[in-house]
Design a protein around this motif. Structure first.
Motif, PDB file in Angstrom:
ATOM      1  N   VAL A  47      84.807  18.952  60.357  1.00 58.94           N
ATOM      2  CA  VAL A  47      85.957  18.733  59.611  1.00 58.94           C
ATOM      3  C   VAL A  47      86.119  17.151  59.094  1.00 58.94           C
ATOM      4  N   ASP A  48      85.870  16.751  57.726  1.00 58.39           N
ATOM      5  CA  ASP A  48      85.800  15.581  57.166  1.00 58.39           C
ATOM      6  C   ASP A  48      87.162  14.639  57.611  1.00 58.39           C
ATOM      7  N   PRO A  49      87.406  13.330  57.268  1.00 60.48           N
ATOM      8  CA  PRO A  49      88.482  12.635  57.630  1.00 60.48           C
ATOM      9  C   PRO A  49      89.623  13.097  57.016  1.00 60.48           C
ATOM     10  N   ASP A  50      89.605  13.846  55.746  1.00 61.32           N
ATOM     11  CA  ASP A  50      90.750  14.354  54.990  1.00 61.32           C
ATOM     12  C   ASP A  50      91.272  15.627  55.398  1.00 61.32           C
ATOM     13  N   GLY A  51      90.453  16.083  56.628  1.00 60.35           N
ATOM     14  CA  GLY A  51      91.028  17.519  56.998  1.00 60.35           C
ATOM     15  C   GLY A  51      90.170  18.526  56.338  1.00 60.35           C
ATOM     16  N   ASN A  52      89.293  18.236  55.348  1.00 62.38           N
ATOM     17  CA  ASN A  52      88.658  19.401  54.732  1.00 62.38           C
ATOM     18  C   ASN A  52      87.332  20.057  55.489  1.00 62.38           C
ATOM     19  N   ALA A  53      87.345  21.412  55.495  1.00 64.64           N
ATOM     20  CA  ALA A  53      86.332  22.010  56.450  1.00 64.64           C
ATOM     21  C   ALA A  53      84.888  21.698  55.486  1.00 64.64           C
ATOM     22  N   ARG A  54      83.808  21.202  56.269  1.00 66.03           N
ATOM     23  CA  ARG A  54      82.583  20.907  55.589  1.00 66.03           C
ATOM     24  C   ARG A  54      81.471  21.763  56.472  1.00 66.03           C
ATOM     25  N   ILE A  55      80.475  22.408  55.559  1.00 68.90           N
ATOM     26  CA  ILE A  55      79.262  22.815  56.272  1.00 68.90           C
ATOM     27  C   ILE A  55      78.079  21.967  56.202  1.00 68.90           C
ATOM     28  N   LEU A  56      77.708  21.627  57.535  1.00 69.61           N
ATOM     29  CA  LEU A  56      76.439  20.716  57.428  1.00 69.61           C
ATOM     30  C   LEU A  56      75.319  21.592  57.583  1.00 69.61           C
ATOM     31  N   ARG A  57      74.035  21.258  57.034  1.00 66.96           N
ATOM     32  CA  ARG A  57      72.756  21.733  57.230  1.00 66.96           C
ATOM     33  C   ARG A  57      71.991  20.735  57.709  1.00 66.96           C
ATOM     34  N   VAL A  58      71.496  20.867  59.095  1.00 66.20           N
ATOM     35  CA  VAL A  58      71.228  19.875  59.860  1.00 66.20           C
ATOM     36  C   VAL A  58      69.441  20.369  60.120  1.00 66.20           C
ATOM     37  N   LEU A  59      68.344  19.386  59.421  1.00 60.72           N
ATOM     38  CA  LEU A  59      67.293  19.807  59.599  1.00 60.72           C
ATOM     39  C   LEU A  59      66.386  18.716  60.536  1.00 60.72           C
ATOM     40  N   SER A  60      65.431  19.268  61.475  1.00 60.05           N
ATOM     41  CA  SER A  60      64.678  18.450  62.147  1.00 60.05           C
ATOM     42  C   SER A  60      63.583  17.761  61.149  1.00 60.05           C
ATOM     43  N   TYR A  61      63.072  16.816  61.425  1.00 63.52           N
ATOM     44  CA  TYR A  61      62.105  15.788  60.632  1.00 63.52           C
ATOM     45  C   TYR A  61      60.882  15.542  61.375  1.00 63.52           C
ATOM     46  N   LEU A  62      59.776  15.651  60.613  1.00 60.52           N
ATOM     47  CA  LEU A  62      58.398  15.645  61.254  1.00 60.52           C
ATOM     48  C   LEU A  62      57.759  14.479  60.264  1.00 60.52           C
ATOM     49  N   GLU A  63      57.413  13.711  61.353  1.00 55.59           N
ATOM     50  CA  GLU A  63      56.752  12.390  60.746  1.00 55.59           C
ATOM     51  C   GLU A  63      55.531  12.545  60.194  1.00 55.59           C
ATOM     52  N   GLY A  64      55.243  11.938  58.955  1.00 54.71           N
ATOM     53  CA  GLY A  64      53.887  12.111  58.474  1.00 54.71           C
ATOM     54  C   GLY A  64      53.949  12.365  56.934  1.00 54.71           C
ATOM     55  N   SER A  65      52.564  12.564  56.485  1.00 53.76           N
ATOM     56  CA  SER A  65      52.543  12.584  54.898  1.00 53.76           C
ATOM     57  C   SER A  65      52.076  14.189  54.576  1.00 53.76           C
ATOM     58  N   LEU A  66      52.422  14.554  53.436  1.00 45.43           N
ATOM     59  CA  LEU A  66      52.355  15.824  52.936  1.00 45.43           C
ATOM     60  C   LEU A  66      50.541  16.094  52.565  1.00 45.43           C
ATOM     61  N   LEU A  67      49.959  17.286  52.911  1.00 43.54           N
ATOM     62  CA  LEU A  67      48.643  17.312  52.547  1.00 43.54           C
ATOM     63  C   LEU A  67      48.582  17.003  51.007  1.00 43.54           C
ATOM     64  N   ALA A  68      49.373  17.430  50.058  1.00 45.80           N
ATOM     65  CA  ALA A  68      49.517  17.248  48.777  1.00 45.80           C
ATOM     66  C   ALA A  68      49.316  15.853  48.372  1.00 45.80           C
ATOM     67  N   THR A  69      49.583  14.890  49.232  1.00 48.15           N
ATOM     68  CA  THR A  69      49.628  13.412  48.926  1.00 48.15           C
ATOM     69  C   THR A  69      48.124  12.666  49.214  1.00 48.15           C
ATOM     70  N   GLU A 113      43.069  15.074  64.444  1.00 52.89           N
ATOM     71  CA  GLU A 113      43.517  16.472  64.205  1.00 52.89           C
ATOM     72  C   GLU A 113      43.653  16.573  62.777  1.00 52.89           C
ATOM     73  N   PHE A 114      44.086  15.431  62.086  1.00 53.31           N
ATOM     74  CA  PHE A 114      44.513  15.417  60.579  1.00 53.31           C
ATOM     75  C   PHE A 114      45.888  16.262  60.338  1.00 53.31           C
ATOM     76  N   VAL A 115      45.888  17.478  60.502  1.00 51.88           N
ATOM     77  CA  VAL A 115      47.175  18.224  60.522  1.00 51.88           C
ATOM     78  C   VAL A 115      47.790  18.086  61.730  1.00 51.88           C
ATOM     79  N   THR A 116      49.325  17.615  61.566  1.00 52.52           N
ATOM     80  CA  THR A 116      50.114  17.241  62.542  1.00 52.52           C
ATOM     81  C   THR A 116      51.408  18.095  62.557  1.00 52.52           C
ATOM     82  N   GLY A 117      51.508  18.942  61.443  1.00 52.22           N
ATOM     83  CA  GLY A 117      52.949  19.663  61.371  1.00 52.22           C
ATOM     84  C   GLY A 117      52.625  20.812  60.186  1.00 52.22           C
ATOM     85  N   ILE A 118      53.393  21.780  60.555  1.00 51.94           N
ATOM     86  CA  ILE A 118      53.746  22.863  59.549  1.00 51.94           C
ATOM     87  C   ILE A 118      55.116  23.093  59.387  1.00 51.94           C
ATOM     88  N   ILE A 119      55.629  23.002  57.986  1.00 48.86           N
ATOM     89  CA  ILE A 119      56.888  23.229  57.724  1.00 48.86           C
ATOM     90  C   ILE A 119      57.288  24.309  56.825  1.00 48.86           C
TER      91      ILE A 119
END
Length: 251
Positions: free
Chosen positions: A1-23, A123-129
């Motif tokens: 619930v935000d400060p104004d009393g409105n119900a909010r839905i949050l989508r929480v994502l984990s984060y992997l450090e690194g660059s994408l193979l595409a780059t 290892e080069f590849v450090t994560g898969i998302i």
């Protein structure tokens, strides 16, 4: 619930450090490392099951034959001819064998935008998302996605990076010669599928037309480049990926 009393839905994502193979600009050995990581992922998924693991998914190559009507949105006659040939090859040589192919849960979208890398790491590849396309499907279709995302990217060597990925995969999780040879058809089929879906969505949703057509145009160019190499040649090269390296490191 935000400060104004409105119900909010949050989508929480984990984060992997690194660059994408595409780059990144991987070396052949690093591309092989990408394939090896995919193989290790598939080994980990081999005994995974879920009540919805056989859901209907438009990106699943099991359904590729049913995507032929999307050719209606292709305007270039030469592209239609090439695409029709790919559908015919898939229907003749892949579709009848689907029920007999080695099948399990697969990631389903092992693209350069879903692979996290660190070029400075051994290892080069450090994560898969992005596991949003996981589905029970033939293992060769898992490799088809990785192949599709590389073929045609280098006009001088349109299959080189894809072959490096398959070679790395083979060293971790060998694929039979009979199945790996199918990538000569299923790789282009997956790239064609993406071009067709982007083109179809662009036609249906004018607000995303420029985005969709820019992506599909690139895919068509890469597909033409990849298909400039004869299928028997590609099949032979794919089969060779399972050959162990010599003591000198040369194959």
């Amino acid at each position: 619930v935000d400060p104004d009393g409105n119900a909010r839905i949050l989508r929480v994502l984990s984060y992997l450090e690194g660059s994408l193979l595409a780059t990144a600009q991987p070396t052949p050995a690093q591309f092989a490392g990408v394939g090896a990581m995919l193989a290790r992922l598939d080994r980990s998924l081999s005994d995974f099951a879920h009540p919805e693991d056989s859901r209907l998914l438009i990106w699943d190559l099991k359904n590729f034959s049913h995507m032929r009507p999307l050719l209606e949105w292709v305007t270039d006659r030469d592209d239609v001819t090439m695409a029709t040939w790919i559908f015919d090859q898939f229907d003749a040589y892949v579709a009848p064998r689907i029920v007999d192919l080695d099948t399990q849960m697969i990631h389903g979208d092992f693209s350069p935008f879903n692979v996290v890398v660190d070029p400075a790491s051994e290892e080069f590849v450090t994560g898969i998302i992005d596991f949003g396309d996981v589905v029970r499907s033939p293992i060769v279709f898992e490799l088809s996605v990785a192949v599709a995302n590389q073929i045609g990217a280098d006009e001088q060597r349109p299959w080189a990076s894809a072959l490096d990925i398959v070679r790395g995969y083979q060293r971790e999780r060998p694929v039979t010669d009979d199945e790996v040879g199918l990538l000569a058809i299923t790789g282009p089929a997956r790239l064609l599928l993406r071009a067709l879906i982007f083109g179809w969505r662009a036609a249906l949703h004018p607000d995303s037309r420029d985005y969709g057509l820019s992506h599909s145009a690139l895919d068509w160019n890469r597909l033409r480049c990849a298909m400039s190499v004869a299928i028997p040649t590609i099949e032979a090269l794919l089969t060779y990926t399972g050959t162990p390296a010599s003591p000198t490191g040369r194959e």
